[in-house]
Design a protein around this motif. Sequence first.
Motif, PDB file in Angstrom:
ATOM      1  N   ARG A 135       6.911   5.787  26.896  1.00 62.99           N
ATOM      2  CA  ARG A 135       5.904   6.820  27.188  1.00 62.99           C
ATOM      3  C   ARG A 135       6.290   8.146  26.556  1.00 62.99           C
ATOM      4  O   ARG A 135       5.435   8.878  26.052  1.00 62.99           O
ATOM      5  N   SER A 136       7.575   8.461  26.566  1.00 60.84           N
ATOM      6  CA  SER A 136       8.023   9.715  25.951  1.00 60.84           C
ATOM      7  C   SER A 136       7.776   9.697  24.449  1.00 60.84           C
ATOM      8  O   SER A 136       7.375  10.709  23.863  1.00 60.84           O
ATOM      9  N   SER A 137       8.021   8.544  23.800  1.00 59.41           N
ATOM     10  CA  SER A 137       7.818   8.460  22.353  1.00 59.41           C
ATOM     11  C   SER A 137       6.359   8.701  21.980  1.00 59.41           C
ATOM     12  O   SER A 137       6.066   9.280  20.922  1.00 59.41           O
ATOM     13  N   LEU A 138       5.436   8.277  22.850  1.00 62.85           N
ATOM     14  CA  LEU A 138       4.011   8.451  22.565  1.00 62.85           C
ATOM     15  C   LEU A 138       3.578   9.917  22.611  1.00 62.85           C
ATOM     16  O   LEU A 138       2.498  10.259  22.140  1.00 62.85           O
ATOM     17  N   LEU A 139       4.423  10.785  23.175  1.00 62.14           N
ATOM     18  CA  LEU A 139       4.086  12.199  23.215  1.00 62.14           C
ATOM     19  C   LEU A 139       4.100  12.816  21.815  1.00 62.14           C
ATOM     20  O   LEU A 139       3.554  13.902  21.602  1.00 62.14           O
ATOM     21  N   PHE A 140       4.731  12.127  20.868  1.00 60.90           N
ATOM     22  CA  PHE A 140       4.742  12.621  19.495  1.00 60.90           C
ATOM     23  C   PHE A 140       3.480  12.238  18.727  1.00 60.90           C
ATOM     24  O   PHE A 140       3.255  12.717  17.618  1.00 60.90           O
ATOM     25  N   MET A 141       2.667  11.374  19.314  1.00 58.00           N
ATOM     26  CA  MET A 141       1.475  10.888  18.625  1.00 58.00           C
ATOM     27  C   MET A 141       0.493  12.013  18.271  1.00 58.00           C
ATOM     28  O   MET A 141      -0.047  12.024  17.155  1.00 58.00           O
ATOM     29  N   PRO A 142       0.209  12.961  19.176  1.00 60.07           N
ATOM     30  CA  PRO A 142      -0.720  14.024  18.797  1.00 60.07           C
ATOM     31  C   PRO A 142      -0.254  14.811  17.580  1.00 60.07           C
ATOM     32  O   PRO A 142      -1.075  15.234  16.761  1.00 60.07           O
ATOM     33  N   VAL A 143       1.066  14.994  17.443  1.00 56.60           N
ATOM     34  CA  VAL A 143       1.601  15.719  16.287  1.00 56.60           C
ATOM     35  C   VAL A 143       1.283  14.941  15.004  1.00 56.60           C
ATOM     36  O   VAL A 143       0.860  15.519  14.001  1.00 56.60           O
ATOM     37  N   TYR A 144       1.470  13.636  15.057  1.00 53.94           N
ATOM     38  CA  TYR A 144       1.183  12.775  13.895  1.00 53.94           C
ATOM     39  C   TYR A 144      -0.298  12.848  13.530  1.00 53.94           C
ATOM     40  O   TYR A 144      -0.653  13.013  12.351  1.00 53.94           O
ATOM     41  N   VAL A 145      -1.173  12.741  14.533  1.00 60.95           N
ATOM     42  CA  VAL A 145      -2.615  12.755  14.265  1.00 60.95           C
ATOM     43  C   VAL A 145      -3.069  14.126  13.771  1.00 60.95           C
ATOM     44  O   VAL A 145      -3.861  14.223  12.822  1.00 60.95           O
ATOM     45  N   LEU A 146      -2.560  15.184  14.401  1.00 57.31           N
ATOM     46  CA  LEU A 146      -2.916  16.539  13.964  1.00 57.31           C
ATOM     47  C   LEU A 146      -2.516  16.764  12.509  1.00 57.31           C
ATOM     48  O   LEU A 146      -3.274  17.324  11.710  1.00 57.31           O
ATOM     49  N   PHE A 147      -1.317  16.331  12.160  1.00 64.25           N
ATOM     50  CA  PHE A 147      -0.825  16.502  10.786  1.00 64.25           C
ATOM     51  C   PHE A 147      -1.693  15.711   9.810  1.00 64.25           C
ATOM     52  O   PHE A 147      -2.113  16.227   8.774  1.00 64.25           O
ATOM     53  N   PHE A 148      -1.995  14.447  10.136  1.00 62.64           N
ATOM     54  CA  PHE A 148      -2.764  13.585   9.245  1.00 62.64           C
ATOM     55  C   PHE A 148      -4.182  14.118   9.060  1.00 62.64           C
ATOM     56  O   PHE A 148      -4.690  14.207   7.932  1.00 62.64           O
ATOM     57  N   MET A 149      -4.829  14.472  10.169  1.00 65.21           N
ATOM     58  CA  MET A 149      -6.231  14.891  10.096  1.00 65.21           C
ATOM     59  C   MET A 149      -6.396  16.272   9.484  1.00 65.21           C
ATOM     60  O   MET A 149      -7.506  16.643   9.077  1.00 65.21           O
ATOM     61  N   SER A 150      -5.314  17.042   9.399  1.00 65.34           N
ATOM     62  CA  SER A 150      -5.414  18.356   8.758  1.00 65.34           C
ATOM     63  C   SER A 150      -5.763  18.218   7.280  1.00 65.34           C
ATOM     64  O   SER A 150      -6.342  19.130   6.676  1.00 65.34           O
TER      65      SER A 150
END
Length: 292
Positions: free
Chosen positions: A240-255
């Motif tokens: 669950r803690s590792s999934l907290l990094f997912m928004p960072v990945y998506v934000l970076f990609f979608m930028s």
Amino acid sequence: MTLVVVWGSYYIANKFALSVFGVVFNGVFIRTFVLFLMLFFGAINKRNSELFKVKYVFSRLVLIGLLGFALDITAFLGFKYSTASKGAVLLRTDVLFSTLISAFLGQVPGFIDIVSMLLMLFGVALVSGSRNLLNFSYGDIFFLLSAFFISLNAFVIRSVQEDKRNPASDFVIAFYNNFFTLVFFSIFSLNTLRIEIVKNLKLLGIDSATAGLVFGSIFQYLIYVVYYKNLRVFPVWLVRSSLLFMPVYVLFFMSFFGENVNGRQMMGVLVILFGAFLLTVSNQFIRKERQR
């Protein structure tokens, strides 16, 4: 890290697919694609016979599929009316809802849990762009509903995994999760399903939306494989803690595709992630204390 990329890529793929295709068609296409993938790999690994060993847990497998449909359709509606970046963040409030459900089941949250939940609620308001907690866009509300259904479904899945009479394998749970989600998508759109499918099939082509459909299906299958394997190998709190990094990945990609995030929303991202991190660490500490 693999789980973060797989799950985040699933959200991104859905965003591209839903820019053209309807919500129902998106759900039916992905779940049908995954159904055949599961049967194919199940046959190769000689595991399809396990699908008939569902005594004592079948009704809960149906419930898992119903909740899978609910979390899917609300997430798809969120991506339809909002951005992938906001979705990746708001869907992480499943940590918040998991704690609330635990409290409803008799596990009273501690002081740090309450502080964490308040932080996450404040972060949700910042990310949604609203000035108060009662003013959300349609997309934001659907994302929050999906996060709630994700949390509720996790408790039902765990009960099937730990059933003393017939603990189901991950393959069985994943298959029926996907199968009954497909069934409920079909039932939900029974009157318009044929028209919806014919209309959307005409939109298929060599473009980003169609690629989103195909890759969304592949990533949905990989979520079942990677997520369940992670839960078997690593502690739940670490996954669950590792999934907290997912928004960072998506934000970076979608930028790279024009999704802009302002300073207020970025602050909300940090607040939600910090609150979720506190909540996860607090719950892990409590578990360790109980095991002593």
